[in-house]
Design an enzyme around this catalytic site. Structure first.
Site, mmCIF file in Angstrom:
data_model
loop_
_atom_site.group_PDB
_atom_site.id
_atom_site.type_symbol
_atom_site.label_atom_id
_atom_site.label_comp_id
_atom_site.label_asym_id
_atom_site.label_seq_id
_atom_site.Cartn_x
_atom_site.Cartn_y
_atom_site.Cartn_z
ATOM 1 N N ASP A 51 45.137 3.880 78.764
ATOM 2 C CA ASP A 51 45.752 2.804 79.558
ATOM 3 C C ASP A 51 45.734 1.535 78.702
ATOM 4 O OD1 ASP A 51 46.845 1.268 81.514
ATOM 5 O OD2 ASP A 51 45.091 1.274 82.835
ATOM 6 N N ASN A 55 47.408 10.622 66.321
ATOM 7 C CA ASN A 55 48.278 9.506 66.706
ATOM 8 C C ASN A 55 48.335 8.483 65.586
ATOM 9 O OD1 ASN A 55 47.284 6.580 67.593
ATOM 10 N ND2 ASN A 55 45.552 7.996 67.906
ATOM 11 N N PHE A 80 48.813 0.288 67.487
ATOM 12 C CA PHE A 80 48.594 -0.847 68.407
ATOM 13 C C PHE A 80 49.884 -1.293 69.085
ATOM 14 C CE2 PHE A 80 44.531 -2.835 66.283
ATOM 15 C CZ PHE A 80 43.778 -1.768 66.756
ATOM 16 N N SER A 123 40.691 1.169 63.985
ATOM 17 C CA SER A 123 41.920 1.960 64.089
ATOM 18 C C SER A 123 42.460 2.213 62.686
ATOM 19 C CB SER A 123 42.982 1.216 64.899
ATOM 20 O OG SER A 123 44.236 1.841 64.686
ATOM 21 N N ASN A 176 45.468 2.921 62.028
ATOM 22 C CA ASN A 176 46.929 2.812 62.049
ATOM 23 C C ASN A 176 47.473 1.401 61.862
ATOM 24 O OD1 ASN A 176 47.231 5.620 62.522
ATOM 25 N ND2 ASN A 176 46.559 5.277 64.631
ATOM 26 N N THR A 177 46.590 0.427 61.631
ATOM 27 C CA THR A 177 47.034 -0.915 61.257
ATOM 28 C C THR A 177 46.517 -1.140 59.838
ATOM 29 O OG1 THR A 177 47.005 -1.725 63.530
ATOM 30 C CG2 THR A 177 46.836 -3.390 61.789
ATOM 31 N N LYS A 228 33.318 -1.122 67.906
ATOM 32 C CA LYS A 228 33.758 0.275 67.776
ATOM 33 C C LYS A 228 34.050 0.586 66.317
ATOM 34 C CE LYS A 228 37.018 3.699 69.573
ATOM 35 N NZ LYS A 228 38.006 3.999 70.613
ATOM 36 N N ASN A 281 35.967 5.943 66.588
ATOM 37 C CA ASN A 281 37.430 6.037 66.682
ATOM 38 C C ASN A 281 37.920 7.389 66.125
ATOM 39 O OD1 ASN A 281 40.144 5.060 67.014
ATOM 40 N ND2 ASN A 281 39.306 2.992 66.809
ATOM 41 N N TYR A 330 39.212 11.107 75.963
ATOM 42 C CA TYR A 330 40.657 10.917 76.044
ATOM 43 C C TYR A 330 41.372 12.242 75.780
ATOM 44 C CZ TYR A 330 45.371 9.010 75.219
ATOM 45 O OH TYR A 330 46.715 8.758 75.274
HETATM 46 C C1 LIG Z 1 46.954 8.533 71.706
HETATM 47 C C2 LIG Z 1 45.696 7.801 71.377
HETATM 48 C C3 LIG Z 1 45.703 6.428 71.350
HETATM 49 C C4 LIG Z 1 44.529 5.731 71.054
HETATM 50 N N1 LIG Z 1 44.542 4.374 71.069
HETATM 51 C C5 LIG Z 1 43.376 3.703 70.867
HETATM 52 C C6 LIG Z 1 43.356 2.297 70.941
HETATM 53 O O1 LIG Z 1 44.346 1.647 71.233
HETATM 54 N N2 LIG Z 1 42.166 1.664 70.687
HETATM 55 C C7 LIG Z 1 41.021 2.361 70.399
HETATM 56 O O2 LIG Z 1 39.965 1.741 70.198
HETATM 57 N N3 LIG Z 1 41.025 3.703 70.341
HETATM 58 C C8 LIG Z 1 42.174 4.379 70.570
HETATM 59 N N4 LIG Z 1 42.174 5.741 70.512
HETATM 60 C C9 LIG Z 1 40.921 6.442 70.164
HETATM 61 C C10 LIG Z 1 40.161 6.894 71.407
HETATM 62 O O3 LIG Z 1 39.751 5.790 72.175
HETATM 63 C C11 LIG Z 1 38.928 7.724 71.014
HETATM 64 O O4 LIG Z 1 38.065 6.892 70.248
HETATM 65 C C12 LIG Z 1 39.292 8.952 70.187
HETATM 66 O O5 LIG Z 1 40.482 9.525 70.645
HETATM 67 C C13 LIG Z 1 38.193 10.018 70.230
HETATM 68 O O6 LIG Z 1 37.999 10.483 71.544
HETATM 69 P P1 LIG Z 1 38.647 11.866 72.086
HETATM 70 O O7 LIG Z 1 38.378 12.908 71.049
HETATM 71 O O8 LIG Z 1 37.988 12.123 73.404
HETATM 72 O O9 LIG Z 1 40.108 11.590 72.225
HETATM 73 C C14 LIG Z 1 43.331 6.449 70.793
HETATM 74 C C15 LIG Z 1 43.349 7.848 70.826
HETATM 75 C C16 LIG Z 1 44.496 8.527 71.114
HETATM 76 C C17 LIG Z 1 44.477 10.034 71.151
#
Ligand SMILES: Cc1cc2nc3c(=O)[nH]c(=O)nc-3n(C[C@H](O)[C@H](O)[C@H](O)COP(=O)(O)O)c2cc1C
Length: 379
Positions: free
Chosen positions: A79, A125, A129, A188, A190-191, A229, A258, A331
């Site tokens: 979200d 992914n 951001f 992240s 990706n930036t 984080k 992350n 997630y």
């Molecule tokens: C589609 C996607 C988008 C994400 N976007 C963010 C983000 O905006 N900020 C962030 O701190 N982590 C982001 N994450 C990382 C998750 O918060 C989490 O740290 C990571 O996916 C590991 O948890 P999981 O294996 O349960 O997915 C994202 C992960 C996914 C899969």
């Protein structure tokens, strides 16, 4: 009529519930992943507000001065724009972390930028951001503030920012009044260049400014715990520095971690694995859990930890707690297992207590950490 609407919308028995559940099934997963995510958000928006059944009181966790009804939260990225906070709390999460939010709106990377690794139960992914920006997200959080619940706000810097540290500092100041806690996301992948903020001198001055700002606004905003984080890809020498700095700057907690830029050799979907971006889900679990244990032994109880990365069952959730996590986030597993996973994990935690493993969860936090750090490095 009201009953009919309730009947249609009750998540376990309703059309919408059926729809949400379908999101978790292979057929529905034939949709483009980002379209499927957009539909899930739309469906959650349609759910009427409801309070989940009260949690077993033994699942309650008190950390950062906050009382979490249970330790399981939804990780940021699901979200991003604070559109479905109350629907998620209503599904039984103990807390919701929204974001990452950037100060100004930005589109993120071009699509496609979200990929499922079905045989591996993983996700890659490179969203970069995508954010509706601070103004929009803040207004949404302010509008639902009276509803309560624990809502963390994950903050980041704009891609084109000429002063990234100021992006974080400015956001802390703005979100503190509506955030239960704030997460500083410097991890992240990706930036471009963002993860350089984890380097010792840069991190030290960034955290100093952030904590100073948080303290300055607290008389009007109230207390706002600051969490850091980190990436699971740090070397252990880098982790030494990061934990040392987090301790000396007195951050309130760390989130480990992350997504990874690594690609374990065990991945079966090699074609998708070659996509650029951060890997999450089941293949991340060994590395993220090892880094959690490594962080736990370095933190020496100075602050609590949030364990995230690859949790997809009661057993993996318990494993994170035993590695050092007071709180958990999920997630990617929701993509494969759907919302029923929330209740499944909470039941597994209460079952562990029923079996007599401990009287309360906090007794299990970190019990395996030292032993884990002596094991061979996970592949
Ligand atoms: C589609 C996607 C988008 C994400 N976007 C963010 C983000 O905006 N900020 C962030 O701190 N982590 C982001 N994450 C990382 C998750 O918060 C989490 O740290 C990571 O996916 C590991 O948890 P999981 O294996 O349960 O997915 C994202 C992960 C996914 C899969």
């Amino acid at each position: 009529m009201a009953d009919r609407v309730r009947g249609l919308c009750h998540p376990e028995h309703s059309l919408i519930g059926f729809f949400l559940d379908r999101l978790t099934r292979p057929l529905f997963r034939s949709l483009d992943p980002e379209d499927a995510h957009g539909l899930a958000i739309k469906a959650l928006k349609l759910l009427p507000r409801r309070h989940p059944p009260a949690d077993d009181s033994r699942l309650m966790v008190r950390v950062f001065g906050l009382n979490f009804p249970n330790p399981l939260g939804i990780a940021p990225g699901f979200d991003k724009h604070a559109e479905v906070v109350d629907a998620l709390l209503g599904q039984g999460f103990g807390f919701v972390e929204i974001g990452t939010v950037t100060p100004l709106p930005q589109p993120g990377n071009p699509r496609p930028r979200l990929f499922r690794l079905e045989p591996d139960q993983g996700v890659i992914n490179r969203l970069g951001f995508n954010s509706q920006g601070g103004d929009v997200v803040l207004a949404r959080l302010a509008a639902r503030a009276a509803a309560g619940g624990i809502v963390g706000v994950n903050i980041g810097a704009n891609k084109e920012s000429s002063d990234r540290a100021s992006d974080y500092v400015g956001l802390i100041e703005r979100v503190a009044p509506v955030a239960s806690y704030v997460t500083v996301n410097i991890s992240s992948p990706n930036t471009p260049g963002l993860r350089d903020l984890q380097q010792a001198a840069t991190l030290d001055s960034l955290l100093a400014r952030i904590v100073e700002t948080r303290d300055r606004v607290s008389p009007r905003a109230g207390p706002t715990p600051v969490l850091l984080k980190i990436a699971p890809d740090l070397s252990l020498a880098e982790l030494d520095d990061v934990v040392g700095i987090a301790r000396s700057r007195r951050v309130d907690g760390m989130i480990v971690g992350n997504t990874t830029i690594g690609r374990p050799p065990t991945l079966r979907d090699r074609k998708t694995a070659s996509e650029a971006g951060g890997l999450s889900g089941r293949p991340l679990y060994p590395l993220a859990t090892r880094m959690l244990a490594e962080t736990y032994v370095r933190a020496e109880g100075a602050f609590p930890l949030v364990g995230v990365g690859g949790i997809d069952s009661g057993a993996t959730a318990l494993g994170k707690i035993r590695a050092g996590a007071d709180l958990l986030q999920i997630y990617s597993a929701l993509v494969y297992r759907g919302l029923p996973l929330i209740a499944e994990i909470k039941s597994a935690l209460t079952a562990a207590l029923d079996r007599g493993e401990a009287d309360k969860l906090s007794e299990l936090v970190g019990v395996d950490a030292a032993a884990m750090t002596a094991e061979p490095w996970p592949v």
